[in-house]
Design a protein around this motif. Structure first.
Motif, mmCIF file in Angstrom:
data_model
loop_
_atom_site.group_PDB
_atom_site.id
_atom_site.type_symbol
_atom_site.label_atom_id
_atom_site.label_comp_id
_atom_site.label_asym_id
_atom_site.label_seq_id
_atom_site.Cartn_x
_atom_site.Cartn_y
_atom_site.Cartn_z
ATOM 1 N N GLU A 160 0.861 -1.300 -0.072
ATOM 2 C CA GLU A 160 0.006 -0.047 0.016
ATOM 3 C C GLU A 160 0.985 1.232 0.198
ATOM 4 O O GLU A 160 0.548 2.183 -0.764
ATOM 5 C CB GLU A 160 -1.053 0.071 1.162
ATOM 6 C CG GLU A 160 -1.751 1.260 1.515
ATOM 7 C CD GLU A 160 -2.602 1.683 0.171
ATOM 8 O OE1 GLU A 160 -2.934 2.854 -0.145
ATOM 9 O OE2 GLU A 160 -2.902 0.879 -0.635
ATOM 10 N N VAL A 161 2.032 1.197 0.526
ATOM 11 C CA VAL A 161 2.805 2.400 0.831
ATOM 12 C C VAL A 161 3.487 2.618 -0.737
ATOM 13 O O VAL A 161 3.481 3.711 -1.012
ATOM 14 C CB VAL A 161 3.997 2.100 1.873
ATOM 15 C CG1 VAL A 161 5.064 3.284 1.941
ATOM 16 C CG2 VAL A 161 3.410 2.297 3.364
ATOM 17 N N ARG A 173 2.154 1.766 -3.436
ATOM 18 C CA ARG A 173 1.188 2.274 -4.305
ATOM 19 C C ARG A 173 1.110 3.799 -4.225
ATOM 20 O O ARG A 173 0.878 4.609 -5.147
ATOM 21 C CB ARG A 173 -0.178 1.434 -4.223
ATOM 22 C CG ARG A 173 -1.008 1.892 -5.204
ATOM 23 C CD ARG A 173 -2.633 1.305 -4.798
ATOM 24 N NE ARG A 173 -3.030 1.889 -3.379
ATOM 25 C CZ ARG A 173 -3.483 3.241 -3.275
ATOM 26 N NH1 ARG A 173 -3.518 3.941 -4.340
ATOM 27 N NH2 ARG A 173 -3.732 3.740 -2.235
ATOM 28 N N ARG A 174 0.771 4.067 -2.700
ATOM 29 C CA ARG A 174 0.518 5.436 -2.511
ATOM 30 C C ARG A 174 1.678 6.491 -2.655
ATOM 31 O O ARG A 174 1.389 7.518 -3.102
ATOM 32 C CB ARG A 174 0.201 5.312 -0.871
ATOM 33 C CG ARG A 174 -0.354 6.961 -0.448
ATOM 34 C CD ARG A 174 -0.546 6.887 0.958
ATOM 35 N NE ARG A 174 0.188 6.589 1.734
ATOM 36 C CZ ARG A 174 0.614 5.631 2.774
ATOM 37 N NH1 ARG A 174 -0.313 4.644 2.512
ATOM 38 N NH2 ARG A 174 1.494 5.666 3.413
ATOM 39 N N MET A 175 2.985 5.901 -2.597
ATOM 40 C CA MET A 175 3.934 6.760 -3.228
ATOM 41 C C MET A 175 4.393 6.988 -4.583
ATOM 42 O O MET A 175 5.269 7.368 -5.063
ATOM 43 C CB MET A 175 5.096 6.531 -2.271
ATOM 44 C CG MET A 175 5.112 6.618 -0.893
ATOM 45 S SD MET A 175 6.649 6.289 0.175
ATOM 46 C CE MET A 175 6.213 7.039 1.682
#
Length: 354
Positions: free
Chosen positions: A79-80, A82-84
């Protein structure tokens, strides 16, 4: 010459003291733009150095890699990333960090660049492991094989001597079992013997002087070759026993491999004499006694040689034997309950193989 199949693994390796400085070019060669840097909490400083080298190509640092890759950690890291907006992952550290990178790649397809700081060898394999609900699931998938690996011996200078020795013998175990694998071939045999020899000559020098860059280079070179063996052919009794002991009784990974290997070799010695000759020769012995050569390498360099000294309980040996025999798998010598139970007892007590 016997018939065989050889399948090379597609990875790019950059090796040498100071090669970390080539990281930006390695990322560019992968066609990536933004890298999420992975590490354990203890290796945050090294990860920050990597991020600084990458500059604008660094998407951030995720410093929560832990042993056995819990599924929750893998999901959080995905998730990190993807978010970054990361389009690749850089894993700096040992098997735990590389394993986290693999877990991300398995789900997202993000390419991995690995920077090993131990001799684990997992950076050269398409093998992954993820723990969910207390059970570790392992598998093989080419998506998780790191696309590129940077081996910089300078990054291993701070690896404690004790861990250097057990990590090195863990790597030797990959090559040793590769020499009697049912999937073996002449190319892997060459890599296995050379890998064992490089680590065998490196460990006493590291024990004498942990800052010996040449010795550290030899050990990392050997670990690279042993990792290729692990990723290319199937393993046998030794790895099955260590998976059982580590997974079911929570014993430390490298120490368990170090203790069990001489006894697994002794078990298989009569059934795989050519492999034993090559292992012994790589460790400087002409008598073919591979089991004794590995035991002496461990003991003379201060490594543990008894399971009872790393947390194994005598009352659990019967259960360990039972688990190890549950599923049949290829091994030079047939799996015999009494003989494997004796193997475990010898390893528990730390007896030198005959």
């Amino acid at each position: 010459m016997k018939s065989f199949v050889y399948q090379g693994l597609p990875s790019r390796v950059v090796f040498g003291a100071g090669s970390l400085e080539q990281l930006p070019q390695a990322i560019e060669a992968m066609g990536a733009q933004r890298a999420l840097v992975l590490c354990t909490p203890e290796q945050r400083a090294g990860a920050e150095r990597v991020a600084a080298l990458l500059g604008d190509r660094a998407a951030g640092v995720f410093d929560r890699a832990v042993m056995h890759v819990p599924i929750e950690t893998a999901r959080e890291a995905r998730e990190v990333a993807r978010r970054m907006g990361a389009d690749c992952a850089v894993a700096i550290g040992g098997g735990s960090t590389t394993g986290l990178g693999k877990a991300i790649a398995l789900d997202s397809g993000l390419p991995i660049l690995a920077i090993p700081t131990t001799y684990a060898g997992s950076e050269m394999t398409p093998i992954y492991g993820i723990t969910e609900a207390g059970l570790k699931k392992t598998g093989r998938d080419m998506r998780v094989l790191p696309r590129s690996v940077i081996y910089d011996p300078l990054l291993t200078l701070s690896l404690p001597v004790g861990l250097s020795v057990t990590s090195g013998i863990n790597a030797i175990a990959h090559a040793a079992e590769g020499l009697y694998s049912v999937e073996g071939n002449p190319v892997i045999d060459l890599m296995a013997e050379e890998g064992i020899a490089a680590i065998g000559r490196a460990l006493p020098r590291i024990q004498a002087n942990p800052q010996d860059v040449e010795a550290r280079s030899d050990a990392l070179y050997g670990a690279w070759l042993c990792g290729i063996v692990l990723g290319s052919v199937g393993m046998a009794l030794h790895h099955k026993l260590c998976h059982t002991l580590g997974g079911s009784f929570n014993l430390p990974h490298a120490e368990t491999h170090t203790i069990v290997l001489p006894h697994a070799l002794a078990y298989n010695a009569a059934a795989a004499p050519q492999a034993m000759q090559r292992i012994a020769r790589a460790l400087g012995r002409s008598d073919g006694h591979a089991a004794q050569a590995v035991f002496d390498l461990a003991q003379s360099n201060g490594a543990p040689v008894a399971l009872k000294h790393i947390g194994m309980k005598a009352e659990d040996l019967d259960r360990a034997c039972e688990i190890a025999l549950q599923n049949q798998y290829p091994n030079p010598r047939p799996l015999e309950t009494g003989a494997i139970r004796k193997l475990l007892d010898d390893a528990f007590e730390g007896r030198r193989p005959d």
